[in-house]
Design a protein around this motif. Structure first.
Motif, mmCIF file in Angstrom:
data_model
loop_
_atom_site.group_PDB
_atom_site.id
_atom_site.type_symbol
_atom_site.label_atom_id
_atom_site.label_comp_id
_atom_site.label_asym_id
_atom_site.label_seq_id
_atom_site.Cartn_x
_atom_site.Cartn_y
_atom_site.Cartn_z
ATOM 1 N N SER A 83 0.820 -1.211 0.000
ATOM 2 C CA SER A 83 0.000 0.000 0.000
ATOM 3 C C SER A 83 0.854 1.262 0.000
ATOM 4 C CB SER A 83 -0.934 0.005 1.213
ATOM 5 O OG SER A 83 -0.191 -0.152 2.416
ATOM 6 N N LEU A 84 0.248 2.343 -0.507
ATOM 7 C CA LEU A 84 0.927 3.632 -0.602
ATOM 8 C C LEU A 84 0.551 4.505 0.589
ATOM 9 C CD1 LEU A 84 0.578 2.653 -3.710
ATOM 10 C CD2 LEU A 84 1.111 5.014 -4.241
ATOM 11 N N GLY A 85 1.564 4.895 1.362
ATOM 12 C CA GLY A 85 1.392 5.842 2.433
ATOM 13 C C GLY A 85 2.306 7.032 2.227
ATOM 14 N N GLU A 86 2.406 7.882 3.245
ATOM 15 C CA GLU A 86 3.246 9.078 3.116
ATOM 16 C C GLU A 86 4.702 8.721 2.849
ATOM 17 O OE1 GLU A 86 1.800 12.907 5.421
ATOM 18 O OE2 GLU A 86 2.113 11.250 6.814
ATOM 19 N N THR A 152 -2.152 -5.686 -9.114
ATOM 20 C CA THR A 152 -1.959 -4.260 -9.365
ATOM 21 C C THR A 152 -3.335 -3.631 -9.411
ATOM 22 O OG1 THR A 152 0.091 -4.602 -10.621
ATOM 23 C CG2 THR A 152 -1.068 -2.530 -10.970
ATOM 24 N N THR A 153 -3.728 -3.004 -8.304
ATOM 25 C CA THR A 153 -5.074 -2.465 -8.203
ATOM 26 C C THR A 153 -5.050 -1.075 -7.583
ATOM 27 O OG1 THR A 153 -5.418 -3.485 -6.023
ATOM 28 C CG2 THR A 153 -6.077 -4.779 -7.941
ATOM 29 N N GLY A 154 -6.214 -0.427 -7.588
ATOM 30 C CA GLY A 154 -6.376 0.860 -6.932
ATOM 31 C C GLY A 154 -5.522 1.952 -7.551
ATOM 32 N N GLY A 155 -5.088 2.869 -6.676
ATOM 33 C CA GLY A 155 -4.335 4.022 -7.141
ATOM 34 C C GLY A 155 -2.997 3.690 -7.748
ATOM 35 N N GLY A 156 -2.390 2.581 -7.330
ATOM 36 C CA GLY A 156 -1.123 2.180 -7.936
ATOM 37 C C GLY A 156 -1.280 1.843 -9.405
ATOM 38 N N ALA A 158 -3.772 3.080 -11.249
ATOM 39 C CA ALA A 158 -4.246 4.283 -11.916
ATOM 40 C C ALA A 158 -3.172 5.365 -12.039
ATOM 41 C CB ALA A 158 -5.458 4.851 -11.174
ATOM 42 N N THR A 159 -1.991 5.166 -11.458
ATOM 43 C CA THR A 159 -0.905 6.147 -11.598
ATOM 44 C C THR A 159 0.337 5.495 -12.184
ATOM 45 O OG1 THR A 159 -0.366 5.764 -9.248
ATOM 46 C CG2 THR A 159 -1.726 7.690 -9.775
ATOM 47 N N LEU A 160 1.043 4.726 -11.386
ATOM 48 C CA LEU A 160 2.294 4.118 -11.851
ATOM 49 C C LEU A 160 2.087 3.108 -12.965
ATOM 50 C CD1 LEU A 160 3.664 3.671 -8.288
ATOM 51 C CD2 LEU A 160 4.953 4.842 -10.053
ATOM 52 N N GLY A 161 0.957 2.402 -12.937
ATOM 53 C CA GLY A 161 0.704 1.387 -13.950
ATOM 54 C C GLY A 161 0.149 1.978 -15.224
ATOM 55 N N ALA A 162 -1.117 2.364 -15.185
ATOM 56 C CA ALA A 162 -1.780 2.873 -16.383
ATOM 57 C C ALA A 162 -1.189 4.190 -16.860
ATOM 58 C CB ALA A 162 -3.280 3.042 -16.111
ATOM 59 N N GLY A 163 -0.471 4.902 -15.989
ATOM 60 C CA GLY A 163 0.134 6.164 -16.392
ATOM 61 C C GLY A 163 1.477 6.028 -17.078
ATOM 62 N N ILE A 175 -5.281 -7.333 -12.305
ATOM 63 C CA ILE A 175 -5.075 -5.925 -12.652
ATOM 64 C C ILE A 175 -6.431 -5.258 -12.783
ATOM 65 C CG2 ILE A 175 -4.120 -4.306 -14.324
ATOM 66 C CD1 ILE A 175 -2.161 -6.522 -15.155
ATOM 67 N N GLY A 176 -6.624 -4.172 -12.075
ATOM 68 C CA GLY A 176 -7.881 -3.436 -12.177
ATOM 69 C C GLY A 176 -7.948 -2.333 -11.149
ATOM 70 N N PHE A 177 -8.766 -1.352 -11.408
ATOM 71 C CA PHE A 177 -8.898 -0.275 -10.428
ATOM 72 C C PHE A 177 -9.560 -0.782 -9.153
ATOM 73 C CE2 PHE A 177 -10.978 3.593 -8.724
ATOM 74 C CZ PHE A 177 -9.817 4.294 -8.439
ATOM 75 N N ALA A 178 -10.524 -1.674 -9.284
ATOM 76 C CA ALA A 178 -11.218 -2.217 -8.114
ATOM 77 C C ALA A 178 -10.515 -3.481 -7.632
ATOM 78 C CB ALA A 178 -12.668 -2.528 -8.456
#
Length: 443
Positions: A83-86, A152-156, A158-163, A175-178
């Motif tokens: 997970s992504l934290g500060e 690979t789901t969620g914000g990871g 939607a940013t590092l992956g799909a971006g 792989i998916g946003f949900a």
């Protein structure tokens, strides 16, 4: 499903031996149990550290991949689900800043469940930080190639992956946003796989772990070699004599014996890799081939029509390819060969007009040189959208027309017996196009 590897196992799998060097990690002072004083959060982090041997959910460093140095970002899913934290955001930001300072490509090896619940909105806003760093790296003309692991789901995602500019995935990876725990109960699990994301145009390809270093190395070498010189057009592979009449030009271009895009790409490039999909839910594998290859020792991007009617996703994929090549300073070769844009009802629902308009704009505004070779049919605006103004060439077995001669005759209310004469009146032969100033020459 691919075996779930730890972050350092993946780093060892992909980087050349003894080349990975971890970057120093900026660590801000942390309040007891984190910024939200989430009860037992410190204990959860301590257990994750003991289990994985890591202090945070991401490892950042530099390493060589098949000889090309890159900044490598590897997520450790065993540390609180990757997970992504500060602190994760701080490490990612520092890695991207280092990449830009040292002109290195970025390779995120993503395996994450998303933002860290124990840090609430402070965790979620790290996605904005990551998105900004990715955008700055894109503006700097540095490639980003993501490897999508399980999950690979969620914000990871939607940013590092799909971006990323190019996305490669391990077989069977989720792989998916949900994520699996937040999907509707009737959701089809097959839609959240690497293979499904390739079919939907969101992932460029699935690569087995044993082949990943080689494939990733090819991508890095090709995308890290800018060249400002225009690509020379390929030599003709079919007829070498110009057609006698307009209808003769049409018949040659439509002949099943005429070489298609695959033959030209195979002859032109020593090796190549392909992108797939428009990142909007569509692919056109039968109508458009896009990628990067090595020609006489330098990288050339290509977008090639294959002789069929081009779908909206094909035009959008070509636009994506040219935008990427333009950012990286890589010249582009386009091969025009289509009877025209797909004009069925589904193509209209998928926005074929908007897709063609976007491609026209991308070609017109590109700073990198674009060279075009007409290798077969050049049917109306669906073909012209891929052609470079001022640097389009043609083979002797091709034609370019405002519309197919049969359709032109129908519009003019002429009978079938007048189609051949109409083809001559349209002046669609390669030599006619040269005389009219539409193309530079016949190859």
């Amino acid at each position: 499903m691919t075996e779930r590897l730890a972050a350092r196992q993946v780093i060892a799998l992909l980087t050349d031996p003894d080349t990975f060097v971890e970057l120093p990690h900026p660590e801000k002072p942390s309040s007891p149990d984190g910024p939200l004083a989430w009860q037992s959060y410190d204990a959860s982090r301590a257990r994750a550290a003991a289990r994985t041997g890591e202090e945070e959910s991401v490892i950042c460093g530099t390493g060589a991949i098949e000889g090309t140095r890159a900044v490598v970002i590897a997520f450790e899913f065993g540390f609180l689900g990757g997970s992504l934290g500060e602190r994760t955001g701080d490490r990612l930001e520092a890695a991207y800043i280092y990449a830009r300072a040292h002109r290195l490509p970025v390779v995120p090896l993503v395996a994450t469940g998303g933002s860290r619940m124990q840090e609430g909105m402070l965790a979620l806003t790290q996605l904005q930080c990551v998105a900004r760093q990715s955008a700055l790296t894109r503006e700097a003309g540095l490639p980003q190639i993501a490897v999508l692991r399980d999950p690979t789901t969620g914000g990871g995602w939607a940013t590092l992956g799909a971006g990323a500019d190019v996305t490669l995935a391990l077989p069977g990876a989720q792989i998916g946003f949900a994520g699996s725990r937040v999907r509707p109960p009737d959701a089809d699990p097959a839609a959240y796989t690497a293979e499904a994301q390739v079919a939907a145009g969101a992932v460029d390809g699935v690569v087995r772990p044993g082949e990943l270093r080689k494939v990733l190395g090819q991508w890095l070498r090709l995308l890290s070699a800018p060249s400002g010189d225009a690509a020379p057009p390929p030599r003709p592979l079919g007829d070498t004599e110009p057609p006698a009449t307009g209808w003769d030009a049409v018949q040659r271009a439509r002949s099943p014996r005429r070489p298609r895009a695959e033959a030209y790409l195979a002859a032109y490039f020593t090796h190549r890799v392909e992108i797939s999909g428009d990142r909007c839910g569509g692919t056109d594998p039968d109508g458009m081939r896009c990628g990067f290859g090595a020609h006489e020792g330098r990288t050339v991007a290509y977008a090639a029509q294959t002789g069929t009617a081009t779908r909206p996703a094909g035009y959008r994929t070509a636009a994506r390819l040219i935008r990427l090549a333009d950012r990286l300073g890589i010249p582009v070769l386009t091969l025009v060969d289509t009877p025209g844009a797909a004009n069925d009802a589904e193509a209209e629902r998928q926005g074929v007009g908007a897709a063609i308009a976007d491609l026209f704009g991308v070609v017109a505004s590109a700073r990198t040189p674009i060279t075009t070779l007409l290798i077969g049919e050049g049917g109306s605006g669906g073909a012209l959208a891929l052609a470079a103004p001022g640097d389009t060439w043609a083979t002797p077995d091709s034609y370019f027309s405002v519309i197919a001669p049969e359709l032109a005759a129908a519009i003019l209310k002429r009978g079938a017996s007048e189609v051949e004469a109409t083809a001559d009146q349209l002046r669609i032969r390669p030599q006619d196009l040269v005389e009219l100033g539409v193309i530079r020459g016949v190859i």
